[in-house]
Design a protein around this motif. Structure first.
Motif, PDB file in Angstrom:
ATOM      1  N   CYS A  14      -2.588   3.281   5.683  1.00  0.00           N
ATOM      2  CA  CYS A  14      -2.971   1.983   6.265  1.00  0.00           C
ATOM      3  C   CYS A  14      -4.299   1.464   5.734  1.00  0.00           C
ATOM      4  O   CYS A  14      -4.663   0.319   6.005  1.00  0.00           O
ATOM      5  N   THR A  15      -5.035   2.288   4.988  1.00  0.00           N
ATOM      6  CA  THR A  15      -6.296   1.778   4.420  1.00  0.00           C
ATOM      7  C   THR A  15      -6.059   1.016   3.131  1.00  0.00           C
ATOM      8  O   THR A  15      -6.930   0.288   2.678  1.00  0.00           O
ATOM      9  N   GLY A  16      -4.894   1.195   2.508  1.00  0.00           N
ATOM     10  CA  GLY A  16      -4.613   0.520   1.238  1.00  0.00           C
ATOM     11  C   GLY A  16      -4.076  -0.888   1.470  1.00  0.00           C
ATOM     12  O   GLY A  16      -3.705  -1.255   2.584  1.00  0.00           O
ATOM     13  N   THR A 108       5.423   3.434  -3.553  1.00  0.00           N
ATOM     14  CA  THR A 108       4.401   3.769  -4.549  1.00  0.00           C
ATOM     15  C   THR A 108       5.056   3.960  -5.915  1.00  0.00           C
ATOM     16  O   THR A 108       6.114   4.587  -6.018  1.00  0.00           O
ATOM     17  N   THR A 109       4.406   3.415  -6.929  1.00  0.00           N
ATOM     18  CA  THR A 109       4.927   3.519  -8.295  1.00  0.00           C
ATOM     19  C   THR A 109       4.226   4.670  -9.020  1.00  0.00           C
ATOM     20  O   THR A 109       3.287   5.267  -8.489  1.00  0.00           O
ATOM     21  N   GLY A 110       4.662   4.922 -10.244  1.00  0.00           N
ATOM     22  CA  GLY A 110       3.977   5.879 -11.113  1.00  0.00           C
ATOM     23  C   GLY A 110       4.200   7.322 -10.709  1.00  0.00           C
ATOM     24  O   GLY A 110       5.111   7.640  -9.945  1.00  0.00           O
ATOM     25  N   GLN A 169      -7.355  -3.559 -10.088  1.00  0.00           N
ATOM     26  CA  GLN A 169      -7.375  -2.149  -9.660  1.00  0.00           C
ATOM     27  C   GLN A 169      -6.081  -1.411  -9.967  1.00  0.00           C
ATOM     28  O   GLN A 169      -6.029  -0.196  -9.874  1.00  0.00           O
ATOM     29  N   LYS A 170      -5.002  -2.117 -10.307  1.00  0.00           N
ATOM     30  CA  LYS A 170      -3.724  -1.418 -10.517  1.00  0.00           C
ATOM     31  C   LYS A 170      -3.804  -0.571 -11.785  1.00  0.00           C
ATOM     32  O   LYS A 170      -3.944  -1.097 -12.898  1.00  0.00           O
ATOM     33  N   ALA A 171      -3.682   0.755 -11.590  1.00  0.00           N
ATOM     34  CA  ALA A 171      -3.897   1.684 -12.698  1.00  0.00           C
ATOM     35  C   ALA A 171      -2.671   1.791 -13.602  1.00  0.00           C
ATOM     36  O   ALA A 171      -2.793   1.841 -14.832  1.00  0.00           O
TER      37      ALA A 171
HETATM   38  N1  LIG Z   1       7.465  -1.069  -4.218  1.00  0.00           N
HETATM   39  C1  LIG Z   1       6.827  -2.236  -4.116  1.00  0.00           C
HETATM   40  O1  LIG Z   1       7.424  -3.289  -3.823  1.00  0.00           O
HETATM   41  C2  LIG Z   1       5.353  -2.286  -4.322  1.00  0.00           C
HETATM   42  C3  LIG Z   1       4.694  -1.172  -4.755  1.00  0.00           C
HETATM   43  N2  LIG Z   1       3.343  -1.170  -4.858  1.00  0.00           N
HETATM   44  C4  LIG Z   1       2.747   0.095  -5.223  1.00  0.00           C
HETATM   45  O2  LIG Z   1       2.127   0.669  -4.067  1.00  0.00           O
HETATM   46  C5  LIG Z   1       1.058   1.522  -4.457  1.00  0.00           C
HETATM   47  C6  LIG Z   1      -0.178   1.183  -3.644  1.00  0.00           C
HETATM   48  O3  LIG Z   1      -0.668  -0.083  -4.017  1.00  0.00           O
HETATM   49  P1  LIG Z   1      -1.933  -0.725  -3.270  1.00  0.00           P
HETATM   50  O4  LIG Z   1      -1.733  -0.699  -1.811  1.00  0.00           O
HETATM   51  O5  LIG Z   1      -2.188  -2.008  -3.944  1.00  0.00           O
HETATM   52  O6  LIG Z   1      -3.081   0.344  -3.661  1.00  0.00           O
HETATM   53  P2  LIG Z   1      -4.454   0.626  -2.902  1.00  0.00           P
HETATM   54  O7  LIG Z   1      -5.367   1.227  -3.917  1.00  0.00           O
HETATM   55  O8  LIG Z   1      -4.922  -0.585  -2.174  1.00  0.00           O
HETATM   56  O9  LIG Z   1      -4.082   1.719  -1.799  1.00  0.00           O
HETATM   57  C7  LIG Z   1      -3.841   3.062  -2.078  1.00  0.00           C
HETATM   58  C8  LIG Z   1      -4.165   3.868  -0.835  1.00  0.00           C
HETATM   59  O10 LIG Z   1      -3.740   5.226  -1.020  1.00  0.00           O
HETATM   60  C9  LIG Z   1      -4.637   6.028  -0.273  1.00  0.00           C
HETATM   61  N3  LIG Z   1      -4.583   7.438  -0.678  1.00  0.00           N
HETATM   62  C10 LIG Z   1      -5.212   8.053  -1.691  1.00  0.00           C
HETATM   63  N4  LIG Z   1      -4.918   9.368  -1.692  1.00  0.00           N
HETATM   64  C11 LIG Z   1      -4.070   9.571  -0.648  1.00  0.00           C
HETATM   65  C12 LIG Z   1      -3.404  10.702  -0.118  1.00  0.00           C
HETATM   66  N5  LIG Z   1      -3.536  11.922  -0.681  1.00  0.00           N
HETATM   67  N6  LIG Z   1      -2.589  10.542   0.954  1.00  0.00           N
HETATM   68  C13 LIG Z   1      -2.440   9.350   1.527  1.00  0.00           C
HETATM   69  N7  LIG Z   1      -3.059   8.241   1.079  1.00  0.00           N
HETATM   70  C14 LIG Z   1      -3.857   8.346   0.002  1.00  0.00           C
HETATM   71  C15 LIG Z   1      -5.998   5.398  -0.532  1.00  0.00           C
HETATM   72  O11 LIG Z   1      -6.879   5.784   0.489  1.00  0.00           O
HETATM   73  C16 LIG Z   1      -5.659   3.914  -0.482  1.00  0.00           C
HETATM   74  O12 LIG Z   1      -5.826   3.438   0.821  1.00  0.00           O
HETATM   75  C17 LIG Z   1       0.930   1.338  -5.988  1.00  0.00           C
HETATM   76  O13 LIG Z   1       1.618   2.377  -6.636  1.00  0.00           O
HETATM   77  C18 LIG Z   1       1.641   0.013  -6.237  1.00  0.00           C
HETATM   78  O14 LIG Z   1       2.165  -0.103  -7.536  1.00  0.00           O
HETATM   79  C19 LIG Z   1       2.606  -2.275  -4.582  1.00  0.00           C
HETATM   80  C20 LIG Z   1       3.215  -3.431  -4.192  1.00  0.00           C
HETATM   81  C21 LIG Z   1       4.643  -3.537  -4.035  1.00  0.00           C
END
Ligand SMILES: NC(=O)C1=CN([C@@H]2O[C@H](COP(=O)(O)OP(=O)(O)OC[C@H]3O[C@@H](n4cnc5c(N)ncnc54)[C@H](O)[C@@H]3O)[C@@H](O)[C@H]2O)C=CC1
Ligand SMILES: O=C(O)C1=N[C@H](C(=O)O)C[C@H](O)C1
Length: 283
Positions: A14-16, A108-110, A169-171
């Motif tokens: 929920c922090t992401g 999550t991707t990747g 930020q997207k890696a």
């Molecule tokens: N399937 C889809 O439709 C979509 C997929 N994504 C994917 O979702 C992923 C997240 O994207 P964002 O939210 O933009 O990234 P973000 O960087 O905002 O959030 C990532 C979160 O993961 C958390 N995290 C790190 N290590 C962790 C762990 N061991 N356990 C639990 N949480 C942990 C971090 O604290 C952070 O809050 C990316 O892979 C992105 O490509 C994003 C948008 C749509």
């Protein structure tokens, strides 16, 4: 396995950006958001809890997630997990969810995708795993896949160029683009994932691609350009998304779909979003 058509839903993390948007969508849908979220080590220590639509959600450090999971299983029968974390941790998370036998949705991707699928299957888990949750984009993916099945090689001899633009930020490279080029390869125009052009700089995004300034922090613009060998014919497929609600809503649909599959005792246990769309389960 316990199941419900209105399952309690836990969102990690929920922090992401996506986790937060999805948790808000869970609340908007009138579902029970579990007020606990596994997060990264630094956020768990520094932040402690995060508010989602007025609900305080407790953050759990990765080292404490197994004991937390024991309590959550007992407290929330029919629990469904959602993972929007990082490519660097998604494999470990999926292995953990599978070990604990809780149905999960992974956006999550990747990471190592082959290993991820292997771990999900080995755990005999119920799961929806997809790089793209947005209904209309999933419909586009499904259409391309159908075209590839019906007319394999229809674009043989064409050159494919793919550009994807996301927040700085997207890696990783777009998981959606990777999935789409796999369908286009079946149509006869293969390229390598390394050939996908990744745009992350703001000036190219606003000036060349037309990303609105206010969406530099959250957008996904994809263009697939197919050009015939002699250059006389061009096809351009494009999906440009600003914000995150399209994915958050689709993810809630996936969680509800999965709970239903568990309740039915479905033999098929691993699904993607095309399965969810085909089932008529996307609002
Ligand atoms: N399937 C889809 O439709 C979509 C997929 N994504 C994917 O979702 C992923 C997240 O994207 P964002 O939210 O933009 O990234 P973000 O960087 O905002 O959030 C990532 C979160 O993961 C958390 N995290 C790190 N290590 C962790 C762990 N061991 N356990 C639990 N949480 C942990 C971090 O604290 C952070 O809050 C990316 O892979 C992105 O490509 C994003 C948008 C749509
Ligand atoms: O990180 C994002 O933002 C997105 N990630 C997904 C992907 O990698 O395909 C889906 C969409 O592009 C947004």
């Amino acid at each position: 396995m316990a199941a419900s058509s209105s399952p309690p839903i836990m969102v990690n993390s929920c922090t992401g950006k996506m986790g937060h948007a999805t948790a808000e969508a869970v609340v908007r849908a009138g579902l029970q958001l579990v007020p606990v979220s596994f997060t990264g080590a630094s956020e768990a220590v520094a932040v402690g809890n995060v508010g989602v639509s007025g609900i305080p959600v407790e953050l759990v450090h990765p080292d404490e997630r197994q004991s937390a999971m024991q309590n959550l299983k007992a407290q929330y029968p029919g629990l469904v997990l959602i993972d929007f974390t990082l490519p660097s941790v998604v494999n470990d998370n999926v292995a953990f969810y599978a070990r604990n036998g809780i149905p999960f949705v992974v956006g999550t991707t990747g990471g190592d995708r082959e290993q991820l699928m292997q771990d999900a299957r080995a755990g005999n888990s119920y799961a929806v795993i997809a790089p793209q949750m947005g209904k209309q984009v999933v419909a586009f993916q499904a259409t391309l896949e159908l075209m590839a099945q019906q007319f394999p090689g229809a674009f043989a001899g064409y050159k494919l160029e793919v550009t994807e633009s996301h927040q700085r930020q997207k890696a990783d490279t777009s998981g959606t683009a990777k999935a789409v080029i796999a369908s286009i390869a079946k149509l006869g125009a293969p390229i390598s994932e390394d050939d996908i052009v990744k745009v992350r700089d703001a000036s190219t995004q606003t000036e060349r691609l037309g990303v609105p300034e206010e969406h530099l922090g959250g957008h996904a613009f994809h263009t697939y350009r197919l050009t015939s060998g002699d250059g006389d014919v061009e096809f351009v497929f494009q999906h440009n998304v600003c914000g995150r609600s399209i994915y958050a809503e689709g993810t809630v649909d996936a969680a509800l779909f999965l709970a239903k599959k568990v309740a039915e005792g479905s033999e098929q246990r691993i699904f993607d979003m095309i399965d969810v769309l085909k089932a008529g389960a996307m609002r």
